[in-house]
Design an enzyme around this catalytic site. Structure first.
Site, PDB file in Angstrom:
ATOM      1  CB  CYS A  84      48.810 -79.098 -25.729  1.00 42.96           C
ATOM      2  SG  CYS A  84      48.792 -77.604 -24.726  1.00 42.96           S
ATOM      3  CB  CYS A 206      52.739 -75.527 -12.455  1.00 41.93           C
ATOM      4  SG  CYS A 206      51.421 -75.066 -11.307  1.00 41.93           S
ATOM      5  CE  LYS A 332      56.882 -79.995 -11.576  1.00 34.97           C
ATOM      6  NZ  LYS A 332      57.817 -78.908 -11.878  1.00 34.97           N
ATOM      7  CG  HIS A 336      53.931 -77.533 -22.283  1.00 34.56           C
ATOM      8  ND1 HIS A 336      53.840 -78.171 -23.511  1.00 34.56           N
ATOM      9  CD2 HIS A 336      52.665 -77.156 -21.975  1.00 34.56           C
ATOM     10  CE1 HIS A 336      52.579 -78.174 -23.908  1.00 34.56           C
ATOM     11  NE2 HIS A 336      51.841 -77.566 -23.018  1.00 34.56           N
TER      12      HIS A 336
END
Lengths: 389, 134
Positions: A84, A206, A332, A336
């Site tokens: 990431c 998530c 969020k 992502h």
């Protein structure tokens, strides 16, 4: 260390696509759309670009993906794969090449067409033994929430409410952002009543699984004002690798991420920041899950250990708070797309510093921090990038 | 991608870590590591010996995963176990009547179980079950 990147490299243009479930786009569209925005922003064109670095986990396979998408004519191109942190590592490599005096104008790109991979959430990718394979990303971060609640004496209800406030804040910010994947406003009650993904984390703990692309155009600090009056300067670029100690030693406590803390320390030193909570105007951190944002506030020394709840309750990290965090909605809500995320964070800091963040605009920001957390909490690779005027 | 390509358990038995539970212990500082490392995490020594893991430990932390990887029936209860004497094991609970039976600090023991079936092959591994406090 012999040197520092501080104030040697400037960002003169940035672009970022809308993030989301972009079924009508291909990976090439995302790269080209982001790069064209950045070209227009910087007032440069393809002919000016001397080299590029592209971050991606699933979508690119080699630097060729980027040169092919952009129809670049025979320039150096490098594919950066660093979990990431790939996007911020692309910026880091590009910035170092400029600082070394090798190139004048370079691209740092991040892209991911995650929906095309056919996954509803990120799988665990640690396959050393049979049993490791049973973990999913929500599961690997959920175990940190369980332990955090236990260590600091929070009941599951208190802990989940603390985490819910993080998501409510990010959705409030995301609702103001036309490029965000998720723009709905949440309430604490709605977060608490959402379906459980990996207890104690529910659906709204998530981040979203999104497609997107982002890009930065870098040049030397000396030349930056030839392109615009308000370039944004890189103050620190640090990456902290890991011996994966949490995997093998019982000393790791699952209530923090050591690599975030160490990357923060290194970046504060490089940027000359001694009191991050007061000196930073804003932060975009790796909130893959609500618990990740909570512990990151402590790892980056915004809140004392075990005390982030006090700051969350006080609204410290809200858009109108003392230290706004995720002004653009974060992973969020903005989304992502892995390789793009680290550059998307810098994009928001860049817009904020230039006073171009519209309804999300923070008053008079001077210094912003972006943080990416790769892999898992017990074996992470983290980056911290600080930019300012 | 999410799991090792399945092979017959006959072959996995040759790997010291998977079923035989061989970790390493540093001859210089005594640090125990599981999974195995080639270099001691604590002191950097290469002077390591094999160390057979105990099968008992304590739940360090856990979650109840309602969205497990494909081929698993929800819910599963992944646990991080601190093994007696040192070393960590990431595994799954088994034989719990409800996930709420598992707590931070619960005493557990390791048992060999079928973990899943993947591409037609049974995948075996260790799971943990609760034991009475002594």
């Amino acid at each position: 260390m012999a040197g520092s990147i501080k104030d040697r490299v400037a960002i003169i243009g940035m672009g970022c696509t809308r993030f989301g479930e972009l079924w009508d786009k291909g990976p090439t569209d995302l790269v080209v759309d982001a790069v064209e925005e950045a070209y227009a922003d910087a007032g440069v064109g393809a002919k000016d670009i001397e080299a590029l670095w592209g971050g991606s986990i699933f979508t690119a396979h080699g630097g060729r993906f980027f040169t092919e998408a952009l129809r670049m004519q025979y320039i150096p191109a490098t594919h950066v794969v660093n979990a990431c942190a790939s996007g911020q590592d692309a910026i880091r490599n590009a910035a170092y090449a400029v600082a070394a005096g090798i190139y004048d104008i370079v691209l740092a790109i991040g892209v991911e067409k995650l929906k095309d991979e056919g996954m509803s959430g990120l799988p665990g990718m640690d396959n050393r033994t049979h049993t490791h394979a049973v973990a999913t990303m929500p599961g690997m971060f959920a175990i940190m929430a369980t332990k955090y609640f236990h260590r600091y004496g929070l009941s599951p209800e208190e802990g989940k409410t603390m985490l819910a406030r993080i998501s409510v804040k990010s959705h409030a910010n995301g609702s103001l952002n036309p490029k965000a994947h998720l723009r709905n406003v949440l309430t604490v009650e709605k977060v608490l009543n959402a379906p459980i993904i990996a207890w104690p984390l529910g659906l709204f703990d998530c981040c979203s699984v999104s497609d997107g692309g982002a890009v930065a155009i870098l040049t030397s600090a000396d030349r930056a004002k030839e392109f615009r009056k308000d370039p944004v300067y890189i103050k620190a670029l640090q990456i902290c690798g890991t011996p994966s100690s949490g995997r093998i030693t019982s000393e790791y406590d699952y209530t923090h991420v050591e690599e975030s803390y160490r990357a923060g320390l290194a970046a504060y030193k490089e940027a000359g920041v001694t009191d991050p909570r007061r000196e930073l105007s804003m932060a975009e951190v790796h909130d893959c899950f609500s618990i990740t944002e909570a512990v990151t506030m402590e790892d980056l020394q915004f809140s004392p250990r075990g005390k982030v709840k006090d700051d969350i309750d006080a609204g410290t990290f809200e858009l109108s708070g003392e230290l706004p965090v995720q002004p653009d909605g974060g992973l969020k809500c903005f989304g992502h797309p892995i390789g793009a995320s680290g550059i998307r964070m810098v994009y928001e800091l860049y817009l904020q510093l230039q006073g171009r963040a519209d309804k999300r605009q923070i008053k008079d920001p001077k210094l912003g921090l972006a943080h990416s957390l790769g892999h898992e909490p017990y074996a992470a690779l983290c980056s911290v990038c600080i930019v300012g005027l | 991608m999410t799991q090792p390509a399945p092979a017959s358990p006959l072959f996995w038995r040759f790997n010291p870590e998977v079923y035989r539970l061989i970790g390493i212990k540093c001859k210089d500082c005594g640090h125990i590591s599981y999974p195995r490392t080639k270099i001691c995490h604590e002191c950097g020594s290469l002077n390591l010996e094999e160390y057979k893991l105990p099968k008992k430990g304590t739940v360090h932390t856990y979650c109840v995963n309602w969205t497990p990887p494909p081929t698993f029936e929800p819910p599963i209860t992944p646990v991080i176990i601190d093994l007696e004497g040192g070393g960590r094991y990431q595994g799954l609970m088994t034989e719990t009547s409800t996930p709420e039976d598992v707590k931070v600090g619960s005493k557990v023991e390791m048992v060999l179980r079928k973990v899943t079936t993947d591409r037609g092959l049974n995948v075996y591994g260790y799971k943990f079950r609760l034991v009475e406090e002594e």
